[in-house]
Design an enzyme around this catalytic site. Structure first.
Site, PDB file in Angstrom:
ATOM      1  N   GLY A  89      55.532  -8.892  98.831  1.00 29.55           N
ATOM      2  CA  GLY A  89      55.212  -9.987  99.736  1.00 29.55           C
ATOM      3  C   GLY A  89      54.439 -11.085  99.014  1.00 29.55           C
ATOM      4  N   LEU A  90      53.529 -11.716  99.756  1.00 32.29           N
ATOM      5  CA  LEU A  90      52.697 -12.796  99.228  1.00 32.29           C
ATOM      6  C   LEU A  90      53.539 -13.905  98.596  1.00 32.29           C
ATOM      7  CD1 LEU A  90      49.692 -10.887  97.659  1.00 32.29           C
ATOM      8  CD2 LEU A  90      49.771 -12.097  99.829  1.00 32.29           C
ATOM      9  N   CYS A  91      54.627 -14.259  99.273  1.00 26.48           N
ATOM     10  CA  CYS A  91      55.401 -15.374  98.740  1.00 26.48           C
ATOM     11  C   CYS A  91      55.806 -16.310  99.877  1.00 26.48           C
ATOM     12  CB  CYS A  91      56.602 -14.887  97.960  1.00 26.48           C
ATOM     13  SG  CYS A  91      57.492 -13.556  98.725  1.00 26.48           S
ATOM     14  N   GLY A  92      54.874 -16.590 100.743  1.00 27.56           N
ATOM     15  CA  GLY A  92      55.103 -17.569 101.805  1.00 27.56           C
ATOM     16  C   GLY A  92      56.194 -17.116 102.758  1.00 27.56           C
TER      17      GLY A  92
END
Lengths: 300, 139
Positions: A89-92
């Protein structure tokens, strides 16, 4: 007013978060560079493949083609959706935009009374689609493109798709992935890969200068057009999946880079605000202590 | 052949991950599915599938580069020859040991499950062994 110790702890924690996000941004930037280079070097093969496909298909138009990959099964009751997402994750909005598009597609297909099967590439997509469509998900792949997208991985997925098609498990297949536009923007794209769509007119314009067109009438085919096409169609599918994986991986790193850039900036703002409050309260505390001392001294 | 001064053919060897070769050669020999064929300048336009085998590039009457390709598609016309290959190996980089392990693994898999993929891998491994035996004696 929050006490000083608490404020100090918060500042430290935001600072370390900022360190992490800025490091992640750097990592994403270097991975993006690599992903872009990989997409760049893969282009000649894809272009050449399209050229050859176009020239064979032009000839083949008059011939009796039996390959189901090209003409379809004659039915469209079962759809396969291949959703390309990332493992992390952590990709907008990278993954949620794919699952949103997939969800929309599935709902509209199901509303038409069609059966939908889902093949998930990447863990995040599966996690998001599992809630609503768990029974539709037939398989999922994890760890694709971990160390740069490999052609073998695309081949593995393509042979899975072709195998299922040969068994008659689906009639049409749509690939949903993020197309790389720029570092800050990705475009959700869904393309039908089975049955094969004839290459668009726009690609024909490019062919003119490579010299394929000028010979297309005089080509000899060895062994025969049909056999070449039988070889070409699965390979073309493989190339389509491969370029989707490359685009997706470049988009993922781009999305992560800009998401982390935002996060770093937000953390910076937060640190500024918190330090302001911290300094104010520290001064207020000193002032009130001074007043206490002075008024104590005056009382004597 | 409008230009009499050049008798070279432009050869491109393209894989999905990189452009391996893009240069002028005197002749290139491609292992077509119906037999090896050499492409010189002015070759008749042809489109053919390629079997696993060895590609040789000739310059001035001698082989300058040799590649093993695991199958693909070749296109030739009077000016250029393009080969699309999924995987290629520089023949000098292949060791006998790699080839042997690959062949035994391919055989093993094929015994376990006689599907099209295993068959293809076996054919590639066998061609690789054969090519290395022929090429190996020359070097």
């Amino acid at each position: 007013m929050a006490n000083l110790k608490e404020l100090k702890n918060r500042i430290t924690s935001v600072k370390s978060t900022q360190k992490i996000t800025s490091a992640m941004k750097m990592v994403a930037a270097s991975r993006l560079k690599r992903a872009q280079d990989a997409a760049e070097v893969a282009r000649p093969y894809a272009v050449k493949m399209t050229e050859i496909m176009t020239s064979v298909l032009k000839r083949i138009g008059s011939l009796d083609v039996s390959s189901k990959l090209l003409i379809g099964t004659g039915s469209d009751s079962v759809h396969l959706i291949v959703a390309v997402t990332s493992d992390r994750g952590l990709c907008g909005g990278f993954n949620s935009s794919i699952s949103r598009e997939a969800r929309k597609l599935i709902r509209s297909l199901e509303a038409d009374g069609k059966e939908v099967k889902i093949l998930c590439i990447g863990r995040k997509g599966r996690d998001q689609l599992k809630m609503e469509f768990e029974k539709n998900i037939i398989d999922f792949y994890e760890g694709i493109g971990k160390a740069g997208v490999d052609f073998g991985e695309a081949q593995m997925i393509a042979s899975k798709v072709i195998g299922m098609f040969d068994e008659g498990s689906f009639d049409e297949c749509t690939l949903v992935y993020n197309r790389f536009v720029s570092v800050i923007s990705q475009e959700v794209t869904s393309t039908k890969i089975v049955p094969v769509q004839l290459p668009e007119i726009s690609s024909e314009a490019k062919i003119g200068d490579t010299g394929v067109n000028s010979y297309s009438t005089g080509y000899e085919y060895e062994p025969t057009e049909e056999e070449i096409l039988d070889e070409l169609l699965p390979q073309n599918l493989c190339v389509r999946i491969f370029s989707a994986l490359l685009e997706s991986s470049a988009s993922e790193h781009g999305a992560r880079m800009s998401a982390m850039d935002n996060a770093t900036r937000n953390a910076g703002e937060m640190i500024d605000d918190l330090s302001m409050i911290y300094n104010r309260s520290r001064q207020a505390k000193i002032t009130s202590e001074l007043i206490e001392i002075i008024s104590g001294a005056e009382a004597l | 052949m409008s230009d009499v001064n050049t008798n070279k053919v432009f050869f491109e060897l393209v894989t999905p991950t990189f452009l391996a070769i893009s240069e002028d050669v005197d002749m290139v020999v491609v292992p077509g599915v119906d037999g090896d064929f050499g492409v010189l300048r002015g070759h008749t336009p042809i489109l053919t599938t390629v079997r696993p085998g060895v590609i040789k590039m000739y310059m001035g009457g001698a082989v300058v580069k040799t590649f093993f390709i695991e199958g693909g598609i070749a296109e030739a016309n009077p000016e250029k020859c393009t080969v699309l290959a999924e995987f290629i190996h520089n023949i000098e980089d292949i060791t006998q040991q790699d080839v042997d392990t690959r062949l035994s693994k391919a055989k093993e898999n094929y015994e376990k499950d006689r599907n099209a993929g295993a068959k293809k891998e076996l054919v590639i491994a066998e061609a690789l062994v054969k090519s290395l035996n022929i090429e190996g004696t020359k070097h």
